[in-house]
Every structure is written in structure tokens, then in C-alpha cells.
Design a protein around this motif. Structure first.
Motif, mmCIF file in Angstrom:
data_model
loop_
_atom_site.group_PDB
_atom_site.id
_atom_site.type_symbol
_atom_site.label_atom_id
_atom_site.label_comp_id
_atom_site.label_asym_id
_atom_site.label_seq_id
_atom_site.Cartn_x
_atom_site.Cartn_y
_atom_site.Cartn_z
ATOM 1 N N GLY A 55 -17.491 -1.702 -3.642
ATOM 2 C CA GLY A 55 -16.192 -1.822 -4.662
ATOM 3 C C GLY A 55 -14.955 -0.853 -4.119
ATOM 4 N N TYR A 56 -15.371 -0.477 -3.263
ATOM 5 C CA TYR A 56 -14.383 0.351 -2.433
ATOM 6 C C TYR A 56 -13.193 -0.372 -1.660
ATOM 7 C CZ TYR A 56 -12.064 4.362 0.070
ATOM 8 O OH TYR A 56 -10.960 5.175 0.433
ATOM 9 N N GLY A 57 -12.161 -0.126 -2.032
ATOM 10 C CA GLY A 57 -11.117 -1.016 -1.417
ATOM 11 C C GLY A 57 -9.989 -0.226 -0.430
ATOM 12 N N ASN A 58 -9.555 -0.754 0.568
ATOM 13 C CA ASN A 58 -8.490 -0.171 1.438
ATOM 14 C C ASN A 58 -7.296 -1.371 1.693
ATOM 15 O OD1 ASN A 58 -9.477 2.473 2.317
ATOM 16 N ND2 ASN A 58 -11.306 1.204 3.130
ATOM 17 N N TYR A 59 -6.135 -0.935 1.627
ATOM 18 C CA TYR A 59 -5.103 -1.860 1.838
ATOM 19 C C TYR A 59 -4.085 -1.545 3.036
ATOM 20 C CZ TYR A 59 -6.562 -2.327 -3.083
ATOM 21 O OH TYR A 59 -7.390 -2.483 -4.104
ATOM 22 N N ALA A 60 -3.593 -2.522 3.509
ATOM 23 C CA ALA A 60 -2.499 -2.232 4.398
ATOM 24 C C ALA A 60 -1.248 -1.708 3.672
ATOM 25 C CB ALA A 60 -1.813 -3.805 4.726
ATOM 26 N N ASP A 61 -0.596 -0.878 4.492
ATOM 27 C CA ASP A 61 0.506 0.006 3.802
ATOM 28 C C ASP A 61 1.499 -0.806 2.977
ATOM 29 O OD1 ASP A 61 0.523 2.569 6.613
ATOM 30 O OD2 ASP A 61 -0.669 2.412 4.632
ATOM 31 N N SER A 62 1.712 -2.105 3.642
ATOM 32 C CA SER A 62 2.889 -2.856 3.060
ATOM 33 C C SER A 62 2.549 -3.388 1.603
ATOM 34 C CB SER A 62 3.152 -3.939 3.933
ATOM 35 O OG SER A 62 1.911 -4.645 4.151
ATOM 36 N N VAL A 63 1.282 -3.476 1.460
ATOM 37 C CA VAL A 63 0.960 -3.816 -0.015
ATOM 38 C C VAL A 63 0.340 -2.653 -0.806
ATOM 39 C CG1 VAL A 63 0.312 -6.031 1.087
ATOM 40 C CG2 VAL A 63 -1.299 -4.509 0.214
ATOM 41 N N LYS A 64 0.183 -1.704 -0.494
ATOM 42 C CA LYS A 64 -0.369 -0.488 -1.277
ATOM 43 C C LYS A 64 0.478 -0.236 -2.465
ATOM 44 C CE LYS A 64 -2.802 2.338 2.071
ATOM 45 N NZ LYS A 64 -2.800 3.284 2.735
ATOM 46 N N GLY A 65 -0.110 -0.242 -3.693
ATOM 47 C CA GLY A 65 0.456 -0.065 -4.958
ATOM 48 C C GLY A 65 0.984 -1.415 -5.733
ATOM 49 N N ARG A 66 0.927 -2.441 -4.827
ATOM 50 C CA ARG A 66 1.006 -3.824 -5.368
ATOM 51 C C ARG A 66 -0.035 -4.608 -5.497
ATOM 52 N NH1 ARG A 66 4.457 -6.884 -2.868
ATOM 53 N NH2 ARG A 66 4.115 -6.084 -0.645
ATOM 54 N N PHE A 67 -0.897 -4.750 -4.650
ATOM 55 C CA PHE A 67 -2.048 -5.650 -4.539
ATOM 56 C C PHE A 67 -3.283 -4.946 -5.093
ATOM 57 C CE2 PHE A 67 -0.416 -8.850 -1.194
ATOM 58 C CZ PHE A 67 0.822 -8.835 -1.911
#
Length: 121
Positions: A55-67
Motif C-alpha cells: 500500500g505504499y504509493g509514489n507519484y509523479a511530481d505533476s500530480v502530487k497532492g492532487r491524486f
């Protein structure tokens, strides 16, 4: 045979929200990482978010905080909650899973067919 099927795409106004779902079906032993990619016309396919089996997630910088990426292991399903959507988020979104099928002794990559997300006023 293993299949991934996405759903939840559509048309939304800037600032709106969508929730994508991807369900894996077939003879599966284990699912490791699951991820969402996206591809806009004329652009390379890019990684949006990835989630581990724990359940550990990583995100592209462009979507961090939104997705937010999440998964329900009991349902073999991964989700992508998309908030504060921008026109730049418009793309075909593809589900990806690294898993071990019952008929094959090693892990393999599988892709869904894609679902269109359009953000426009």
C-alpha cells in the motif's frame, strides 16, 4: 488468462474530480506493484502513480497532492482518485500490474486497454 479492465474515465471541468478503477481478473497467484500511466496524443507514456503490495504509493511530481492511488487486494483492484483536475491531465489512462499468473512461474507485466480522461471547460 489474465486481464486488466479500467473504468471511470470521462469528461470533467477543471477543478473537478474523477475516480478510476482497474480490476484484475483471471488465474492470479500474487499481485505485486500496480500502477497508473497516462499518454496524451503525440507524447510519451508517463508514469502517474505506483503502489506496492503493502500500500505504499509514489507519484509523479505533476500530480502530487492532487491524486491518490489505493488498492483493494481482496478485489484485485487499484484505484486512482483524481482531484483538482487540470487540462494538462487530459490523456488516456492505463492500468498496469506486475503479477504472477497461475500458469506461469515468474512475474509478468499486464496492461489494461485504457480509459479516456478529458479535462475541459
Amino acid at each position: 488468462q489474465v486481464q486488466l479492465v479500467e473504468s471511470g474515465g470521462g469528461l470533467v471541468q477543471p477543478g473537478g474530480s474523477l475516480r478510476l478503477s482497474c480490476a484484475a481478473s483471471g488465474s492470479i497467484v500474487t499481485i505485486n506493484t500496480m500502477a497508473w500511466y497516462r499518454q496524451a496524443p503525440g507524447k510519451q507514456r508517463e508514469l502517474v502513480a505506483v503502489i506496492t503490495s503493502g500500500g505504499y504509493g509514489n507519484y509523479a511530481d505533476s500530480v502530487k497532492g492532487r491524486f491518490t492511488i489505493s488498492r483493494d487486494n481482496a478485489k484485485n483492484t487499484v484505484y486512482l482518485q483524481m482531484n483538482s483536475l487540470k487540462p494538462e491531465d487530459t490523456a488516456v489512462y492505463y492500468c498496469n500490474a506486475n503479477l504472477r499468473p497461475a500458469y506461469f512461474g515468474e512475474n509478468k507485466q499486464y496492461w489494461g486497454q485504457g480509459t479516456q480522461v478529458t479535462v475541459s471547460s
